[in-house]
Design a protein around this motif. Sequence first.
Motif, PDB file in Angstrom:
ATOM      1  N   SER A 222      47.541  37.613   2.963  1.00 45.49           N
ATOM      2  CA  SER A 222      47.601  39.079   3.118  1.00 45.49           C
ATOM      3  C   SER A 222      48.106  39.804   1.878  1.00 45.49           C
ATOM      4  O   SER A 222      48.350  41.012   1.924  1.00 45.49           O
ATOM      5  N   ASP A 223      48.251  39.093   0.736  1.00 43.91           N
ATOM      6  CA  ASP A 223      48.684  39.747  -0.504  1.00 43.91           C
ATOM      7  C   ASP A 223      47.484  40.212  -1.317  1.00 43.91           C
ATOM      8  O   ASP A 223      46.442  39.533  -1.381  1.00 43.91           O
ATOM      9  N   LEU A 224      47.636  41.372  -1.954  1.00 48.09           N
ATOM     10  CA  LEU A 224      46.669  41.853  -2.942  1.00 48.09           C
ATOM     11  C   LEU A 224      47.283  41.648  -4.320  1.00 48.09           C
ATOM     12  O   LEU A 224      48.328  42.205  -4.639  1.00 48.09           O
ATOM     13  N   ILE A 373      39.053  55.108  -6.811  1.00 53.00           N
ATOM     14  CA  ILE A 373      39.824  53.893  -7.092  1.00 53.00           C
ATOM     15  C   ILE A 373      40.889  53.684  -6.024  1.00 53.00           C
ATOM     16  O   ILE A 373      41.148  52.560  -5.579  1.00 53.00           O
ATOM     17  N   SER A 374      41.506  54.774  -5.581  1.00 52.77           N
ATOM     18  CA  SER A 374      42.515  54.682  -4.522  1.00 52.77           C
ATOM     19  C   SER A 374      41.895  54.133  -3.240  1.00 52.77           C
ATOM     20  O   SER A 374      42.482  53.265  -2.575  1.00 52.77           O
ATOM     21  N   GLU A 375      40.701  54.616  -2.887  1.00 58.11           N
ATOM     22  CA  GLU A 375      40.001  54.108  -1.698  1.00 58.11           C
ATOM     23  C   GLU A 375      39.687  52.624  -1.847  1.00 58.11           C
ATOM     24  O   GLU A 375      39.827  51.846  -0.895  1.00 58.11           O
ATOM     25  N   GLN A 422      50.535  50.842  -6.802  1.00 52.05           N
ATOM     26  CA  GLN A 422      51.166  51.137  -5.512  1.00 52.05           C
ATOM     27  C   GLN A 422      50.709  50.191  -4.416  1.00 52.05           C
ATOM     28  O   GLN A 422      51.512  49.699  -3.623  1.00 52.05           O
ATOM     29  N   ASP A 423      49.401  49.912  -4.340  1.00 49.42           N
ATOM     30  CA  ASP A 423      48.858  49.109  -3.241  1.00 49.42           C
ATOM     31  C   ASP A 423      48.999  47.606  -3.464  1.00 49.42           C
ATOM     32  O   ASP A 423      48.934  46.832  -2.508  1.00 49.42           O
ATOM     33  N   ARG A 472      56.214  42.051  -5.270  1.00 46.72           N
ATOM     34  CA  ARG A 472      56.940  42.678  -4.162  1.00 46.72           C
ATOM     35  C   ARG A 472      57.971  41.741  -3.544  1.00 46.72           C
ATOM     36  O   ARG A 472      59.009  42.180  -3.069  1.00 46.72           O
ATOM     37  N   HIS A 473      57.674  40.444  -3.538  1.00 46.49           N
ATOM     38  CA  HIS A 473      58.562  39.505  -2.844  1.00 46.49           C
ATOM     39  C   HIS A 473      59.103  38.427  -3.770  1.00 46.49           C
ATOM     40  O   HIS A 473      59.413  37.324  -3.317  1.00 46.49           O
TER      41      HIS A 473
END
Length: 505
Positions: A222-224, A373-375, A422-423, A472-473
């Motif tokens: 589930s990571d991007l 790009i955000s989409e 951000q994503d 993130r982790h």
Amino acid sequence: MSELAPFQPQVPAQQEDATSDPATILPHNIEAEQQLLGAILTSNDVLDRVDDLVSPSHFHDPVHAALFEMAAARIAKGLQTDATTLKSFASDITGLADLGGAEYLVKLQLSAIATSAARDYAQLIHDLALRRELIALGARVSDRARAMRDAVNPDEQIVEAEQELFQLASTGGTSKGFQSFLGALHDAVQMANAAHNRQGKLAGVSTGLVDMDRMLGGLHESDLLILAGRPSMGKTSLATNIAFNVAKSWKEGQKEDGTQGTVDGGVVGFFSLEMSSAQLAQRILSEAAEIPSELIRKGDLTEQEFQKYLRAAGELERCPLYIDDTPALPIGQVAARARRLKRSPRGLDLLIIDYLQLLRGSANNRDNRVNEISEITQGLKAIAKELNIPVIALSQLSRQVENREDKRPQLSDLRESGSIEQDADVVMFVYRGEYYKEREKPGEENLEAMTKWQQDMEALHGKAEVIIGKQRHGPIGTVELSFEGRFTRFGNLAKPWQGDDDRGF
């Protein structure tokens, strides 16, 4: 009661009576709608159990849709809602008087068999609404195909239909909702147990690159992950190396939960939007056979090298690596094709996109590149979560890197949208100092500068850096790798101070 025209605006109204052709009657269940509304009027708490499944548009009868919307609005305000309190406000609903007015509301409330079954009724209403939407979608596709417009070719119509189907599929899922901490705790312990039992002490899929695995803990479900770099840094090479390493290590067997599936390595899906599948396969074969890619392209191989090349190709036939080289894919099609591969017998364990800026968003966002790009990045993150797999997306960097003395990239260099940073769960940059130093070669007459340049080139030769700018982790930092340009291959960089049990942190 008489049945009214369907609520969905896309579906043409049809007269549905005993003489109607059954093939023209849209799927619906009036009794289920009555039971659900009656349950809500009997106990307003029922709405909390079904509001993730149904909305007013899911009701076939427009009177029922209006009643549901009105009841939901009142309950949201904390107002008691039943047949008595609703009748004063519902009198203006078109068609309610034909059904009996206030008496119909009382009948709905009194006819509710059991509020405990409300969720089942809601699921049925939801599923029937999706069936009606599929029928409407089929009719629209058929009408567009019959229109014979010169400006729109069939391929574009297929893309449009797939996009609409994807949108329907993405709204068709139900919300998972809150999960108890006990359940989340169980999942966390299972992940830790899998990491403990796996060779290399990884919680995720191994990239085949030891130091990168130590820093990332493998590629997590589930990571991007964004892998970015300037042209010629080798980001496509690194992506193909990871894809090859994961696919080469794939083993199928019985998992800890007793089901059959991947127990090591993984099945890889690779969207190559820039290179053809043959070019990508050639890169992987160059690495596997250890034959320079330029010799393969020119056909300048000895008989021994060609036999070595064929043996490598034969070994790679068993690797579960699937390549899609369709150019300019919309993000909706990427999701749909990934789902299809996930549903195949082998499944899907890792998805790679080369590269992000070559994907397309929906038609609504194509005039605004930042929104597009955000989409796309949000869509890639949604794919990772929905399919529960790691997704690696390659990304270009802006030219401002070239204007700095230190050419090492940073997060602000990501091109076109802050949503990429951000994503993403992980942002990595590929950097090869040798590439830039090579272009700083001084003149032969300057012996001192030439000596210094040669020393610097020797120190940088065959080395690359993967700079983890965001995780993130986990920790951020730099991973040093070897790079063999002849084979476009990244590898583990041997360090004399690292023992076998050195974790690298």
